[in-house]
Design a protein around this motif. Structure first.
Motif, PDB file in Angstrom:
ATOM      1  N   ALA A  90       0.699  -1.103   0.215  1.00 37.03           N
ATOM      2  CA  ALA A  90       0.013  -0.032  -0.014  1.00 37.03           C
ATOM      3  C   ALA A  90       1.057   1.450   0.147  1.00 37.03           C
ATOM      4  CB  ALA A  90      -0.674  -0.463   1.048  1.00 37.03           C
ATOM      5  N   MET A  91       1.649   0.856   0.764  1.00 36.17           N
ATOM      6  CA  MET A  91       2.560   2.021   1.265  1.00 36.17           C
ATOM      7  C   MET A  91       3.798   2.283  -1.234  1.00 36.17           C
ATOM      8  SD  MET A  91       6.424   3.091   3.445  1.00 36.17           S
ATOM      9  CE  MET A  91       6.959   1.527   2.323  1.00 36.17           C
ATOM     10  N   PHE A  92       4.264   1.454  -1.445  1.00 37.06           N
ATOM     11  CA  PHE A  92       4.515   1.604  -2.397  1.00 37.06           C
ATOM     12  C   PHE A  92       3.898   2.389  -3.627  1.00 37.06           C
ATOM     13  CE2 PHE A  92       8.419  -0.251  -0.915  1.00 37.06           C
ATOM     14  CZ  PHE A  92       9.857   0.775  -0.600  1.00 37.06           C
ATOM     15  N   ARG A  93       2.265   1.944  -3.372  1.00 31.82           N
ATOM     16  CA  ARG A  93       1.427   2.489  -4.709  1.00 31.82           C
ATOM     17  C   ARG A  93       0.824   4.158  -4.268  1.00 31.82           C
ATOM     18  NH1 ARG A  93      -1.071  -2.570  -3.444  1.00 31.82           N
ATOM     19  NH2 ARG A  93      -0.969  -3.716  -5.434  1.00 31.82           N
ATOM     20  N   GLY A  94       0.979   4.555  -2.512  1.00 39.48           N
ATOM     21  CA  GLY A  94       1.464   6.488  -2.800  1.00 39.48           C
ATOM     22  C   GLY A  94       0.061   6.145  -1.747  1.00 39.48           C
ATOM     23  N   ILE A  95       0.042   5.362  -0.731  1.00 43.94           N
ATOM     24  CA  ILE A  95      -1.512   5.439   0.022  1.00 43.94           C
ATOM     25  C   ILE A  95      -1.219   6.606   0.943  1.00 43.94           C
ATOM     26  CG2 ILE A  95      -0.914   3.690   1.139  1.00 43.94           C
ATOM     27  CD1 ILE A  95      -3.801   2.572   1.717  1.00 43.94           C
ATOM     28  N   VAL A  96      -0.416   6.656   1.626  1.00 43.98           N
ATOM     29  CA  VAL A  96      -0.278   7.829   2.587  1.00 43.98           C
ATOM     30  C   VAL A  96       0.883   9.364   1.709  1.00 43.98           C
ATOM     31  CG1 VAL A  96      -0.434   6.793   4.118  1.00 43.98           C
ATOM     32  CG2 VAL A  96       1.813   6.649   3.957  1.00 43.98           C
ATOM     33  N   GLY A  97       1.755   9.398   0.387  1.00 42.64           N
ATOM     34  CA  GLY A  97       1.847  10.199  -0.027  1.00 42.64           C
ATOM     35  C   GLY A  97       3.377   9.409  -0.207  1.00 42.64           C
ATOM     36  N   GLU A  98       4.715  10.257  -0.463  1.00 44.95           N
ATOM     37  CA  GLU A  98       5.592   9.980  -1.178  1.00 44.95           C
ATOM     38  C   GLU A  98       6.348  10.290   0.696  1.00 44.95           C
ATOM     39  OE1 GLU A  98       6.548  11.103  -4.738  1.00 44.95           O
ATOM     40  OE2 GLU A  98       5.333  10.247  -5.939  1.00 44.95           O
ATOM     41  N   ASP A 111      14.526  -2.780   6.557  1.00 44.34           N
ATOM     42  CA  ASP A 111      13.722  -3.293   5.940  1.00 44.34           C
ATOM     43  C   ASP A 111      12.423  -2.938   5.093  1.00 44.34           C
ATOM     44  OD1 ASP A 111      15.695  -4.991   5.845  1.00 44.34           O
ATOM     45  OD2 ASP A 111      15.142  -6.669   6.659  1.00 44.34           O
ATOM     46  N   PHE A 112      11.231  -2.493   6.086  1.00 43.99           N
ATOM     47  CA  PHE A 112      10.537  -2.091   5.304  1.00 43.99           C
ATOM     48  C   PHE A 112      10.899  -1.506   4.181  1.00 43.99           C
ATOM     49  CE2 PHE A 112       5.914   0.292   5.497  1.00 43.99           C
ATOM     50  CZ  PHE A 112       5.334  -0.760   5.733  1.00 43.99           C
ATOM     51  N   PHE A 113      11.459  -0.900   4.063  1.00 41.41           N
ATOM     52  CA  PHE A 113      11.425   0.270   3.167  1.00 41.41           C
ATOM     53  C   PHE A 113      11.529  -0.690   1.902  1.00 41.41           C
ATOM     54  CE2 PHE A 113      10.341   3.001   6.957  1.00 41.41           C
ATOM     55  CZ  PHE A 113       9.857   4.261   5.807  1.00 41.41           C
ATOM     56  N   LYS A 114      12.307  -1.674   1.596  1.00 39.45           N
ATOM     57  CA  LYS A 114      13.080  -2.321   0.569  1.00 39.45           C
ATOM     58  C   LYS A 114      11.884  -2.366  -0.509  1.00 39.45           C
ATOM     59  CE  LYS A 114      14.164  -6.540   2.411  1.00 39.45           C
ATOM     60  NZ  LYS A 114      14.457  -7.660   2.549  1.00 39.45           N
ATOM     61  N   PRO A 115      12.906  -2.302  -1.667  1.00 36.88           N
ATOM     62  CA  PRO A 115      12.018  -2.546  -2.946  1.00 36.88           C
ATOM     63  C   PRO A 115      10.660  -3.498  -2.668  1.00 36.88           C
ATOM     64  CG  PRO A 115      13.920  -1.385  -3.151  1.00 36.88           C
ATOM     65  CD  PRO A 115      14.094  -2.286  -1.993  1.00 36.88           C
ATOM     66  N   LEU A 116       9.691  -3.592  -3.434  1.00 40.06           N
ATOM     67  CA  LEU A 116       8.909  -3.986  -3.607  1.00 40.06           C
ATOM     68  C   LEU A 116       8.869  -4.622  -4.710  1.00 40.06           C
ATOM     69  CD1 LEU A 116       7.109  -5.880  -1.921  1.00 40.06           C
ATOM     70  CD2 LEU A 116       5.583  -4.236  -1.598  1.00 40.06           C
ATOM     71  N   ASN A 124       7.892   6.974  -4.995  1.00 42.13           N
ATOM     72  CA  ASN A 124      10.102   7.569  -4.454  1.00 42.13           C
ATOM     73  C   ASN A 124       9.526   7.308  -3.227  1.00 42.13           C
ATOM     74  OD1 ASN A 124      12.253   7.817  -4.521  1.00 42.13           O
ATOM     75  ND2 ASN A 124      12.460   9.906  -5.300  1.00 42.13           N
ATOM     76  N   ILE A 125       9.652   6.872  -2.502  1.00 44.13           N
ATOM     77  CA  ILE A 125       9.003   7.038  -1.182  1.00 44.13           C
ATOM     78  C   ILE A 125      10.523   7.308   0.038  1.00 44.13           C
ATOM     79  CG2 ILE A 125       9.044   5.941   1.548  1.00 44.13           C
ATOM     80  CD1 ILE A 125       6.721   5.961  -0.251  1.00 44.13           C
ATOM     81  N   GLN A 126      10.253   8.662   0.394  1.00 43.70           N
ATOM     82  CA  GLN A 126      10.760   9.681   1.115  1.00 43.70           C
ATOM     83  C   GLN A 126      10.931   9.725   2.648  1.00 43.70           C
ATOM     84  OE1 GLN A 126      11.704  13.085  -1.400  1.00 43.70           O
ATOM     85  NE2 GLN A 126      10.542  12.193  -2.821  1.00 43.70           N
TER      86      GLN A 126
END
Length: 291
Positions: A90-98, A111-116, A124-126
């Motif tokens: 959900a995060m990498f789909r942008g559910i709470v923004g970048e 590890d939560f931020f590892k590429p999926l 692009n999560i920052q």
């Protein structure tokens, strides 16, 4: 009334797959329970499948490594579904923004931020400070022993900005050995209580059960409509989640609710009845410990 059983084997032949909780059921946060491991190995040897369904905010492969180090070998499970994987998607789909404000333990939760790879064109999560954030990603408290109220000031600011909080672990508490710790679910509950919007991806919410079913469907020889039992020690997560999915449940009373159910080896029937009545959640079966 919940039927008390003495072993999982008494009822296991009724089910094709078991959705099994980890913390409080298979391990105590430090070491695996030998009887639980043996019970799952026996179930698999008899033809059953085990999908470990955990509210861990970690990717499934990190959980596999972690539980192996605790003494739970890979021959006691077939697949793993984590709230972390569901929330990461959900995060990498942008559910709470970048740009996200991260709450959790570093480096444990990195590890939560590892590429999926399953997400095409991920955002692009920052990770940024709260005053620059478009949303919050919560894997847990910064300090698992601190009162969750220490977050009120930050949450008041976040609510005023309309930030959504992605909760990667809906558990409120866990017991690490003899020590009780706060989890991400406690923070999400506080944020919701304060008027903020929290998004949940673990038990008892539907996304993790969808993931568990897909992990089971990917197994060789899996059935399209399997007979499922959910096993765990959380009355408001494992048992409630199973009920909401219309699947049978086996409540491990010797975990989080050992005191309330007066569990030594097995729960006291009267105490168990009173507890499930107070929670308004009735497991199909109950047992002191998975064995």
């Amino acid at each position: 009334m919940s039927q008390i059983v003495t072993t999982f084997a008494e009822i296991s032949n009724q089910y094709d797959v078991a959705f099994v909780d980890l913390w409080g059921c298979v391990h105590n946060g430090i070491t695996a329970y030998p009887d639980a491991v043996a019970a799952l190995q026996g179930y698999r040897a008899a033809g059953g499948n085990v999908v470990l369904v955990t509210n861990s905010p970690r990717p499934w492969d990190s959980v596999a490594k972690q539980i192996a180090e605790m003494g739970a070998p890979d021959d006691c499970w077939d697949a793993i579904a984590t709230s972390g994987d569901s929330a990461r998607a959900a995060m990498f789909r942008g559910i709470v923004g970048e740009k996200v404000y991260f709450m959790g333990e570093t480096p444990r939760d990195d590890d939560f931020f590892k590429p999926l790879s399953i997400i095409k064109n991920p955002v692009n999560i920052q990770k940024v400070p709260l005053d620059q954030a478009e949303g919050i990603v919560c894997c847990g408290p910064f300090d698992t022993q601190a009162d969750v109220d220490v977050n009120r000031a930050d949450f008041l600011y976040a609510k005023s900005k309309g930030l959504k909080l992605l909760c990667a672990n809906p558990d409120i508490i866990v017991d690490r050995g003899e020590t009780r710790e706060w989890c991400a679910g406690a923070l999400a509950a506080l944020y919701t209580e304060m008027g903020g919007e929290s998004l949940y991806f673990g038990k008892p919410h539907p996304p993790i059960y969808d993931l568990a079913r897909r992990r089971y469907a990917a197994l060789s020889g899996s059935m399209s409509d399997p007979r499922i039992i959910a096993i765990g020690d959380g009355i408001r997560t494992d048992v409630l989640g199973g009920q909401q999915e219309d699947i049978d449940t086996l409540f491990i009373t010797g975990g989080l609710s050992a005191a309330e159910t007066k569990t030594a080896e097995q729960p006291d029937q009267d105490a168990l009845d009173a507890y499930i009545a107070s929670e308004m959640v009735t497991p199909t079966y109950s047992i002191g410990f998975l064995r």
